[in-house]
Design an enzyme around this catalytic site. Structure first.
Site, PDB file in Angstrom:
ATOM      1  N   ASP A 228       0.833  -1.259  -0.199  1.00 48.26           N
ATOM      2  CA  ASP A 228       0.017  -0.049  -0.125  1.00 48.26           C
ATOM      3  C   ASP A 228       1.077   1.247  -0.034  1.00 48.26           C
ATOM      4  O   ASP A 228       2.160   1.050   0.352  1.00 48.26           O
ATOM      5  CB  ASP A 228      -0.721  -0.036   1.332  1.00 48.26           C
ATOM      6  CG  ASP A 228      -2.126   0.953   0.950  1.00 48.26           C
ATOM      7  OD1 ASP A 228      -1.797   1.797  -0.007  1.00 48.26           O
ATOM      8  OD2 ASP A 228      -2.927   0.880   1.723  1.00 48.26           O
TER       9      ASP A 228
HETATM   10  C1  BGC Z   1      -4.870   3.233  -0.017  1.00 43.11           C
HETATM   11  C2  BGC Z   1      -5.061   2.393  -0.978  1.00 43.11           C
HETATM   12  C3  BGC Z   1      -4.882   3.152  -2.386  1.00 43.11           C
HETATM   13  C4  BGC Z   1      -3.437   3.819  -2.345  1.00 43.11           C
HETATM   14  C5  BGC Z   1      -3.142   4.566  -3.595  1.00 43.11           C
HETATM   15  C6  BGC Z   1      -3.716   4.247  -0.028  1.00 43.11           C
HETATM   16  O1  BGC Z   1      -3.691   5.299   1.052  1.00 43.11           O
HETATM   17  O2  BGC Z   1      -5.039   2.561   1.241  1.00 43.11           O
HETATM   18  O3  BGC Z   1      -6.089   1.738  -1.266  1.00 43.11           O
HETATM   19  O4  BGC Z   1      -4.849   2.333  -3.541  1.00 43.11           O
HETATM   20  O5  BGC Z   1      -3.477   4.724  -1.164  1.00 43.11           O
HETATM   21  O6  BGC Z   1      -3.798   5.743  -3.810  1.00 43.11           O
END
Ligand code: BGC
Length: 762
Positions: A228
């Site tokens: 993530d």
């Molecule tokens: C979120 C993800 C997301 C990623 C990119 C993170 O903060 O938890 O779900 O895909 O950011 O935006």
């Protein structure tokens, strides 16, 4: 494959390390020298959030269809429809030059307070897994990748970057991993995104057991694991743990650290090569799909509309809906003019267009006069004047329709909710309007359950409209007008109050950890176990027609676990509207070695029926429908015995029950050890054979000494208890200690010998 191996052989250490880290916010690191292209990823899940400059972290994204969010999707219980949505999402990815869409999210809704619940499917792992698999299969059928997220046990926003989810192995397997497992096995997502949090003390991004052992080795995941955004703390530990690709980039220091770790011998280059192989595989696969063309904005808007109308759940209806012959409809609530159709955070889509609920209702109720009052402000303030205005409008109308949206300050990615309530103003508004207008309908836009105790009895109908996507305004009008007969059913329980919820006393944790103390018992599993009333049960949803269930049959009365079963039931539309029914199949185990939930969803089917029509519905139940994860055997096990198959219209509305007998084909290893209790020895056929005679002797001696329920032994030495009930739950070694004088050898030695005999019998 061969190409990739020779590419890896030609790569420098620096190139390998760089490939394992993003080049920017949304791209992989290209290697021009070797013809390795750049791969582009974008959020997800319910639309494509493609920023025009893929190297920029945040900017307004390109217009894309905002489909309903996962709460609504799961309420359709329609895997084919989700598959279609996946195809449409892929078309938009192709148009916008996106190789991998960052979704779906398959985390469990452990508590209705989870700020991001709107992005997740369900409190039930089977349903969530089916939805996620279908989503992935849809997108990937077009040559576009997905990212199944957030793996694992990321069920809250509070301290989501650091908190440790403390969860036992069985709960992890049966509740928090199952949806991921199903999605991986049924759909092979190109990528899996690890979560930010720790699981039992280890960051998910470094979790060898979760990433390498379970995901890759046990489930056979072939794609790459991406972090993530910002989830990596220690890049070298993450590579060792199985995290292939760190995002976002660039992260020069991390790249250097990897290079140095290989040089110093701290990191085996073969581990790096394996991550490089996985990344290259996906990068090249992605490039097989040319990213050109356009997508059909109107067709996708229409698909979003259709999905929304299938996912809306009619929670309550005293007969007022569908609306008919009303001359004056008072439309109250700012969500009627400003559709609340998606949630805040990384999934936020720049929609191609937005249906305005008020206008759509006006179009469909063309013979009625519609008037409007805003009802509540955008902020936290309390505005009595707005309530007064709404009340006078409602008084003069034939019916009042309240469009109530839970504001973003109460629900979003990044923070959890603190209560289940609508705003104070919204509650006061509903109460005031329903007092003067008994024909009041409440339409809700929210991503997770809200409490309704204060007003539910005063209103005529409640429609759960969810975060319904950009075309959801039409879907609301469809259901209110009767153009669409509602068929959505809840994929999560609506509790009566916050303190009833399963994780209440463990939520949200603190001091770095959150205990998943309720174990397996989340959602309906908990309310069943506690025999606790709820506002609306899992699987609940009303229709404008009624359905009768009859003639339930199982393909066999006695069956082998490996053969599974097929269950069929006839469903008849006994009302006057064409409608769709969602048939749910739960399994109840009569007796099990370890405690199990009362019932668990193991299959479902959705069927459309004309008035008077009957269709036979069948649902297949496989090995896993009857199995549970045994932490000591470290595997899914079945046990001989009877099971009820509950065929239901909701978790609280069982229509037909079948009892069947399972024969387990497993031969389980002997897991007796020196601490095993007498009961455990007796429950194992090998243990029983080995200690049988000894047990009879111990029983006789003990009862003579301490008395027992059996009159033969008299009462003169009785301790007022059945001694064997106590002893059966003592380790065999402890029981033998009490007989020490009568034993030919020390108790420990004796148990060691018995254990050897039992283990030899395998
Ligand atoms: C979120 C993800 C997301 C990623 C990119 C993170 O903060 O938890 O779900 O895909 O950011 O935006």
């Amino acid at each position: 494959m061969k190409n990739i191996q020779s590419l890896i052989a030609n790569m420098t250490l620096e190139e390998k390390a760089a490939l394992c880290t993003g080049a920017s916010a949304w791209t992989t690191t290209p290697i021009e020298r070797l013809g390795v292209p750049e791969m582009i990823v974008s959020d997800g899940p319910h639309g494509v959030r493609r920023v025009p400059d893929v190297h920029a972290m945040a900017m307004e994204s390109l217009p894309a269809t905002c489909f309903p969010t996962a709460s609504c999707l799961a309420s359709t219980w329609d895997v084919d429809l989700i598959h279609k949505m996946g195809i449409a999402l892929a078309e938009e990815c192709i148009t916008h030059n996106v190789d991998v869409l960052l979704g779906p999210g398959a985390n469990m809704k452990r508590s209705p307070l989870g700020g991001r619940n709107f992005e997740y499917f369900s409190e039930d792992p089977y349903l969530a897994g089916e939805m996620a698999a279908s989503f992935i299969n849809g997108v990937q059928s077009m040559g576009v990748g997905t990212s199944l997220k957030h793996y694992a046990a990321n069920n809250q926003e509070f301290q989501r970057f650091s908190i440790s989810a403390e969860v036992d192995e069985r709960t992890l397997r049966e509740i928090y991993l199952t949806a991921f497992e199903k999605a991986v096995k049924q759909a092979q997502p190109w990528t899996v995104m690890c979560s930010y949090n720790k699981v039992n003390g280890t960051f998910a991004s470094e979790h060898h057991y979760l990433l390498n052992e379970i995901l890759k080795d046990e489930w056979g995941f072939e794609g790459l694991v991406v972090s993530d955004w910002g989830a990596v703390r220690d890049r070298v530990a993450a590579l060792k743990g199985g995290l292939d690709w760190e995002m976002p980039g660039p992260q020069e220091r991390r790249v250097k650290a990897v290079v140095e770790a290989v040089r110093s011998g701290e990191l085996d280059e073969a581990i790096l090569d394996e991550s490089v192989r996985r990344i290259l595989n996906i990068v090249f696969k992605a490039k097989e799909t040319p990213k050109t063309g356009t997508f059909d904005i109107d067709a996708h808007h229409e698909l979003a509309h259709h999905i929304a109308s299938e996912g809306m759940v009619l929670l309550k209806n005293n007969g007022l809906l569908p609306l008919k012959g009303q001359h004056h409809i008072a439309v109250i609530g700012r969500a009627a003019e400003n559709a609340h159709f998606q949630g805040g955070g990384s999934s936020h889509i720049h929609p191609t267009k937005v249906a305005v609920p008020f206008k759509e209702l006006q179009t469909q109720a063309s013979n009625s006069e519609l008037t409007y009052a805003e009802g509540y402000p955008t902020d936290r303030s309390f505005r009595q004047d707005m309530i007064d205005q709404a009340v006078s409008l409602a008084k003069s109308a034939d019916v009042a329709v309240l469009y109530i949206a839970l504001p973003t300050f109460k629900e979003s990615e990044g923070y959890d909710r603190t209560d289940l309530d609508l705003t104070e103003q919204q509650v006061a508004l509903i109460k005031a309007v329903s007092k003067v207008q008994p024909k009041t309908v409440v339409v809700l836009n929210n991503g997770a359950p809200v409490a309704m105790n204060e007003w539910i009895d005063d209103v005529a109908a409640v429609l759960e409209g969810w975060m319904m996507g950009q075309a959801g305004g039409i879907a609301i009008a469809d259901v209110l007008s009767g153009k669409v007969n509602p068929s959505g059913k809840l994929a999560e329980t609506f509790p009566l109050k916050l303190s009833d919820t399963p994780s209440h006393i463990n939520w949200p944790g603190g001091a770095g950890a959150v205990s998943y103390g309720e174990g397996l018992f989340i959602g309906y599993r908990y309310y069943d176990a506690k025999e606790m009333p709820v506002l609306f049960p899992f699987g609940h949803g009303l229709s404008y027609t009624t359905f009768a269930y009859s003639n339930a049959k199982a393909s066999a009365k006695t069956f082998k676990d490996t053969d599974g079963l097929t269950v069929t039931v006839d469903v008849t539309n006994t009302g006057e509207f064409t409608g769709k029914e969602i048939v749910q199949v739960y399994v109840h185990d009569h007796k099990s070695g370890l405690v199990r939930p009362q019932k668990e969803l193991k299959g479902f089917a959705k069927v459309e029926l004309k008035p008077g029509e009957t269709k036979s519905v069948s649902v297949k139940l496989d090995f896993r429908a009857f199995a549970y994860y045994h932490p000591e055997y470290k595997q899914w096990i079945t046990e001989d015995g009877d099971f009820d198959i509950l065929i239901a219209a909701s978790a609280a509305d069982i229509r037909q029950t079948l009892t069947v007998t399972l024969q387990s084909t497993l031969s389980l290893p002997c897991i007796l050890d020196k601490e095993s209790t007498v009961r455990e020895w007796l429950a194992d056929p090998r243990g029983k054979a080995v200690i049988g005679a000894l047990y009879t002797e111990i029983e006789t001696q003990s009862r003579k000494l301490f008395g027992g329920a059996d009159e033969r032994y008299g009462n003169e030495n009785a301790m007022g208890m059945d001694i064997m009930d106590m002893m059966n739950d003592m380790p065999l070694v402890s029981v033998l200690m009490f007989q020490q004088g009568a034993l030919p050898m020390p108790a420990e030695e004796m148990v060691a010998g018995l254990l050897m005999q039992a283990h030899k019998m395998e």
